[in-house]
Motif scaffolding. Structure first.
Motif, PDB file in Angstrom:
ATOM      1  N   ARG A  36       4.717  28.561  -2.075  1.00 27.46           N
ATOM      2  CA  ARG A  36       3.378  28.609  -2.761  1.00 27.46           C
ATOM      3  C   ARG A  36       2.847  28.918  -1.736  1.00 27.46           C
ATOM      4  N   LEU A  37       2.513  28.825  -0.351  1.00 20.74           N
ATOM      5  CA  LEU A  37       2.125  28.628   0.882  1.00 20.74           C
ATOM      6  C   LEU A  37       2.030  30.037   1.553  1.00 20.74           C
ATOM      7  N   ALA A  38       3.390  29.812   1.684  1.00 23.78           N
ATOM      8  CA  ALA A  38       3.778  31.406   1.881  1.00 23.78           C
ATOM      9  C   ALA A  38       3.366  32.555   1.401  1.00 23.78           C
ATOM     10  N   LEU A  39       3.380  32.618  -0.059  1.00 24.37           N
ATOM     11  CA  LEU A  39       3.252  34.126  -0.139  1.00 24.37           C
ATOM     12  C   LEU A  39       2.083  34.228  -0.751  1.00 24.37           C
ATOM     13  N   ALA A  40       0.769  33.340  -0.359  1.00 24.29           N
ATOM     14  CA  ALA A  40      -0.338  33.162  -0.564  1.00 24.29           C
ATOM     15  C   ALA A  40      -0.791  33.433   0.640  1.00 24.29           C
ATOM     16  N   GLU A  41       0.345  33.207   1.386  1.00 25.09           N
ATOM     17  CA  GLU A  41       0.131  33.850   3.069  1.00 25.09           C
ATOM     18  C   GLU A  41       0.839  35.632   3.275  1.00 25.09           C
ATOM     19  N   VAL A  42       1.425  36.044   2.446  1.00 29.01           N
ATOM     20  CA  VAL A  42       1.668  37.367   2.165  1.00 29.01           C
ATOM     21  C   VAL A  42       1.287  38.186   1.610  1.00 29.01           C
ATOM     22  N   TRP A  76       0.752  -0.992  -0.447  1.00 28.15           N
ATOM     23  CA  TRP A  76       0.100   0.362   0.034  1.00 28.15           C
ATOM     24  C   TRP A  76       0.857   1.264  -0.277  1.00 28.15           C
ATOM     25  N   ALA A  77       0.401   2.430  -0.342  1.00 28.90           N
ATOM     26  CA  ALA A  77       1.112   3.729  -0.602  1.00 28.90           C
ATOM     27  C   ALA A  77       0.349   4.768  -0.276  1.00 28.90           C
ATOM     28  N   ASP A  78       0.844   6.148   0.665  1.00 22.10           N
ATOM     29  CA  ASP A  78       0.144   7.063   0.929  1.00 22.10           C
ATOM     30  C   ASP A  78       0.217   7.897  -0.776  1.00 22.10           C
ATOM     31  N   GLN A  79      -0.488   8.527  -0.457  1.00 24.26           N
ATOM     32  CA  GLN A  79      -0.846   9.090  -1.759  1.00 24.26           C
ATOM     33  C   GLN A  79      -0.372  10.450  -2.912  1.00 24.26           C
ATOM     34  N   GLN A  80      -0.340  10.538  -1.023  1.00 20.36           N
ATOM     35  CA  GLN A  80       0.126  12.205  -1.095  1.00 20.36           C
ATOM     36  C   GLN A  80       1.330  12.478  -1.235  1.00 20.36           C
ATOM     37  N   LEU A  81       1.974  11.333  -1.514  1.00 19.03           N
ATOM     38  CA  LEU A  81       3.333  11.209  -1.409  1.00 19.03           C
ATOM     39  C   LEU A  81       4.186  10.615  -3.131  1.00 19.03           C
ATOM     40  N   THR A  82       2.956  10.565  -4.006  1.00 22.50           N
ATOM     41  CA  THR A  82       2.753  10.003  -5.394  1.00 22.50           C
ATOM     42  C   THR A  82       3.413  11.547  -6.276  1.00 22.50           C
ATOM     43  N   SER A  83       3.327  12.931  -5.434  1.00 21.28           N
ATOM     44  CA  SER A  83       3.732  14.466  -6.284  1.00 21.28           C
ATOM     45  C   SER A  83       5.211  14.626  -5.316  1.00 21.28           C
ATOM     46  N   TYR A  84       5.447  16.023  -5.377  1.00 18.74           N
ATOM     47  CA  TYR A  84       6.415  16.500  -4.646  1.00 18.74           C
ATOM     48  C   TYR A  84       6.178  17.798  -4.963  1.00 18.74           C
ATOM     49  N   PRO A  85       5.802  19.344  -3.656  1.00 21.20           N
ATOM     50  CA  PRO A  85       6.350  18.433  -2.399  1.00 21.20           C
ATOM     51  C   PRO A  85       5.162  18.185  -1.939  1.00 21.20           C
ATOM     52  N   ALA A  86       5.326  16.991  -0.982  1.00 15.17           N
ATOM     53  CA  ALA A  86       4.334  16.457  -0.536  1.00 15.17           C
ATOM     54  C   ALA A  86       3.949  16.977   0.922  1.00 15.17           C
ATOM     55  N   TYR A  87       3.105  17.325   1.612  1.00 18.19           N
ATOM     56  CA  TYR A  87       2.695  18.140   2.840  1.00 18.19           C
ATOM     57  C   TYR A  87       3.510  19.021   3.135  1.00 18.19           C
ATOM     58  N   PRO A  88       3.445  19.651   2.520  1.00 20.53           N
ATOM     59  CA  PRO A  88       3.502  21.515   2.588  1.00 20.53           C
ATOM     60  C   PRO A  88       3.442  22.475   3.776  1.00 20.53           C
ATOM     61  N   THR A  89       4.217  22.904   4.324  1.00 18.02           N
ATOM     62  CA  THR A  89       4.290  23.473   5.626  1.00 18.02           C
ATOM     63  C   THR A  89       4.145  24.670   4.880  1.00 18.02           C
TER      64      THR A  89
END
Length: 563
Positions: free
Chosen positions: A328-334, A178-191
Motif C-alpha cells: 500500500r505504501l509503495a504504490l502510494a509512492e509510485v 499489556w499489549a502493543d495495540q499496533q499488533l492487533t491487526s496486520y500488516p503492523a508497522y509497515p515499511t
C-alpha cells in the motif's frame, strides 16, 4: 506479588489485551486450566469448540483472511499438537497471521515418558514464522507479545506457543499484562521503500511497450487495492493475478485480465503473460503456479518486483528493479511520483486489450455454462453462483475441482478478500472449516463454501460445529465419486491409466441433513438455479450436493490438461 493471576488466566488476559474476540479449538487433558480460565474470567472472547484441531486452525486462517486481524486456534498436547500443524503451515506460507496455542505436558515431567510427550518446539520450528514452548509462567506475557509481534510484522505468518500444564497454575504478575495495540491487526508497522526505488520502478514501467502487472495475495493483505486501481487506470495497464491475488481489483474492472498460470488461467489470459515485455510482480512470489512452472515470463523479459519480503525478489528471475516495502505504501509512492511528473493516461491500451480478451474467454465459457448435459458441467455451477450471490459474498473453495473454475470464470464484483482458497499446501478439507472462520469474521456477509466430494469426506464432522454455531453458510459439494484432480492428472500424464482414485457414491445431502443442515441433491442442470436460490435465501446452514462431470471428462482450466 499482589492479586496474582495464574498462568492460564494470564494467557486469557494477554489474548484479550491483543484484541482477540474469537478462539477456535478443541479440549484436552492438558488444557483443563486454560478452559477453566476462559469460563471464569470476564473477557469478551468467544471460544468455538471444533471437532478436529485441523479444522480449528483452518477456521482461524479463514477468520484472519477476512478480518485483517490475527486468527487464534488452540488444542491439547500430543495428537492435538500434530493435528493443528496443517493449518499453521498453510497460514504461514500464505502470509496470514494465525496463532496456534497447544497446551503441553508439565515441565516437571519432561523426559520421564509421560503420556502425549512430544518435542513441540522441534515439531513447530520449521513450519511457523516464530515458535516457543513457554517454560515459566512469568514468561507468558512477553512470549505472547513476541508471538503477536512476529505474526503481524514484516511478511505475516503463523506463530506457535506451547503452554505446559503445570505453569498454567503458577503465579503471574498482573502488571505485566499489556499489549502493543499496533499488533492487533496486520500488516503492523509497515515499511516504506528505499529512496529512489519508486522512481526507478516508474522509469522502468514507462519505458516498456507491453507491460503487465501480476498481483499476488500481498496486494489484498496490505490493503493496496485503491492505490492499484489508480495506477492501473492512469497508465491503462493490464492487471492479472495469481489465485491468491484475486480481489486486487474487482474482476469487472476494465483493466482486470483475470487469473494467469497453470491453475485457473486460460489460453486467453496466458496470451498476455507471454506477450509482456515487462512484468511487474506485486506481492507475488512468481512461483510455479502463476508462471506455469516458469514458462513465462520468457527469458529476457524485464522484471520489476514489489514485495514486503526481500527474500522473494530475484528468487526466480533477474530483477531490474526491486521495491521492498508494504504494497500500500509503495504504490502510494509510485502514484506520488506520477503526480509529480503530471503523468496521466499512457497508451498501453490495457482496457481495450482486456475487453477483447475477456470476450473470447467468456464466449468459450458460455458454451459449457449453458449445457443441459447430465452430469452437469462445473461451468453451469459457476454461472448459477454468478447470477445468484450478492456482491459482498465470501466464497471459500478447496483446492480441488471447484478452485480452477471459480478462479477462471467467477467475476468478483468487488475488490478485497472475497475469495479464499488454500494455495500454499493445497490440503483437502480446508473449505468447510475455513468458511466457518470466515463467517465468524464477517457475519454480515453471505459465505459460500465449495468442495469436491473427496474434500467433504475429510471434514464433514464439522457440520455439527456449523449447526451449533447457527452459521448462515451455503455448502456446495461437486460430486463425481473420485479424487478428481489426481484422476485428471492420471489421464493427462499417465495415458489414462487410472489407479485407486475412485470411491463409492455418497448421498452428501442426506449426511448433511442428519447433522441438521437443510440440503438438496441436484442431478438435473435445470434444477440447480432454483435450489441455489432457496439455499442462499434460507436463514441457516444449507448444502447442495451437485452431481457434476468427472474432472477428467470436463474442460477444466488447468494448463497441463489442455491441448
Amino acid at each position: 506479588m499482589s492479586n496474582a493471576l495464574n498462568g492460564a488466566d494470564a494467557m486469557v488476559r494477554m489474548l484479550e489485551a491483543h484484541g482477540v474476540r474469537h478462539i477456535f479449538g478443541l479440549c484436552g487433558d492438558t488444557t483443563l486450566p486454560l478452559y477453566d480460565s476462559l469460563l471464569k474470567l470476564d473477557h469478551g472472547i468467544t471460544h468455538v469448540l471444533t471437532r478436529d484441531e485441523r479444522s480449528a486452525a483452518y477456521m482461524a486462517d479463514g477468520y484472519a483472511r477476512v478480518t485483517g486481524r490475527p486468527g487464534v486456534c488452540e488444542g491439547p498436547s500430543g495428537g492435538g499438537a500434530t493435528y493443528i500443524l496443517p493449518g499453521l503451515i498453510e497460514a504461514s506460507e500464505s502470509s496470514y497471521a494465525v496463532l496456534g496455542i497447544t497446551s503441553d505436558i508439565s515441565v516437571a515431567s519432561y523426559g520421564k515418558y509421560p503420556l502425549t510427550e512430544v518435542d513441540q518446539d522441534a515439531l513447530m520450528r520449521p513450519l511457523t514464522k516464530w515458535n516457543t514452548v513457554i517454560k515459566q509462567a512469568a514468561h507468558i506475557p512477553r512470549m505472547v507479545r513476541s508471538a503477536f509481534r512476529a505474526m503481524t510484522t514484516g511478511r505475516p505468518g503463523a506463530t506457535h506457543l506451547g503452554l505446559p500444564y503445570d505453569i498454567q497454575y503458577d503465579p503471574v504478575d498482573p502488571s505485566d499484562i499489556w499489549a502493543d495495540q499496533q499488533l492487533t491487526s496486520y500488516p503492523a508497522y509497515p515499511t516504506t521503500a528505499a529512496p529512489g526505488a519508486a522512481e526507478a520502478a516508474v522509469d522502468a514501467i514507462l519505458s516498456a511497450s507491453s507491460p503487465l502487472i501480476v498481483c499476488g495475495g500481498g496486494v489484498v493483505i496490505a490493503g493496496a487495492m485503491d492505490e492499484l486501481d489508480r495506477l492501473a487506470r492512469r497508465l491503462d495497464i493490464p492487471v492479472a493475478t495469481s489465485i491468491s491475488g484475486q480481489g486486487s481489483l474487482a474482476e469487472t474492472h476494465p483493466n482486470a485480465v483475470g487469473v494467469v498460470g497453470s491453475n485457473g488461467g486460460t489460453d486467453q489470459t496466458w496470451e498476455v503473460m507471454e506477450a509482456a515485455d515487462l512484468v511487474i510482480f506485486m506481492g507475488c512470489r512468481a512461483g510455479s503456479t502463476t508462471t506455469a512452472r516458469w514458462e513465462a515470463p520468457k527469458p529476457g523479459a524485464r522484471i520489476v518486483h514489489f514485495d514486503s519480503d526481500p527474500m522473494v525478489i530475484g528468487a526466480n528471475y533477474p530483477t531490474e528493479v526491486g521495491v521492498v516495502a508494504d504494497l500500500r505504501l509503495a504504490l502510494a509512492e509510485v502514484n506520488r511520483v506520477l503526480d509529480a511528473r503530471q503523468q496521466g493516461k499512457e497508451t498501453f491500451g490495457g482496457a481495450a486489450m482486456t475487453a477483447e480478451l475477456k470476450a473470447r474467454k467468456f464466449a468459450a465459457f458460455e458454451a459449457f455454462a449453458k449445457s443441459d448435459a447430465a452430469p452437469m458441467t462445473p461451468e453451469r455451477v459457476i454461472a448459477a453462483l454468478q447470477s445468484t450471490l450478492p456482491e459482498d459474498a465470501v466464497i471459500v473453495s478447496d483446492p480441488g475441482t471447484s478452485c480452477p473454475y471459480i478462479s477462471a470464470y467467477y467475476q468478483l464484483p468487488k475488490p478485497g478478500r472475497h475469495f479464499i482458497t488454500n494455495r500454499a499446501h493445497g490440503a483437502l478439507g480446508y473449505a468447510l472449516s475455513a468458511s466457518l472462520g470466515a463467517w465468524y469474521g464477517r457475519p454480515g456477509a453471505k459465505v459460500v463454501s465449495l468442495m469436491g466430494d473427496g474434500s467433504f469426506g475429510f471434514t464433514c464432522g464439522e457440520l455439527e460445529t456449523v449447526c451449533r454455531s447457527r452459521a448462515n453458510i451455503t455448502f456446495i459439494v461437486l460430486s463425481n465419486s473420485n479424487f478428481g484432480w489426481i484422476k485428471a492428472s492420471q489421464k493427462a500424464d499417465k495415458g489414462a491409466r487410472y489407479y485407486n482414485v475412485d470411491f463409492s457414491t455418497t448421498d452428501h445431502a442426506a449426511i448433511a441433513a442428519a447433522f441438521g443442515v437443510k440440503s438438496w441433491r441436484v442431478e438435473a442442470p435445470d434444477q440447480l438455479g432454483q435450489a441455489l436460490r432457496a439455499a442462499i435465501d434460507h436463514d441457516g446452514p444449507t448444502l447442495i450436493d451437485a452431481i457434476v462431470q468427472p474432472l477428467e471428462e470436463a474442460n477444466a482450466p488447468v494448463r497441463r490438461w489442455m491441448g
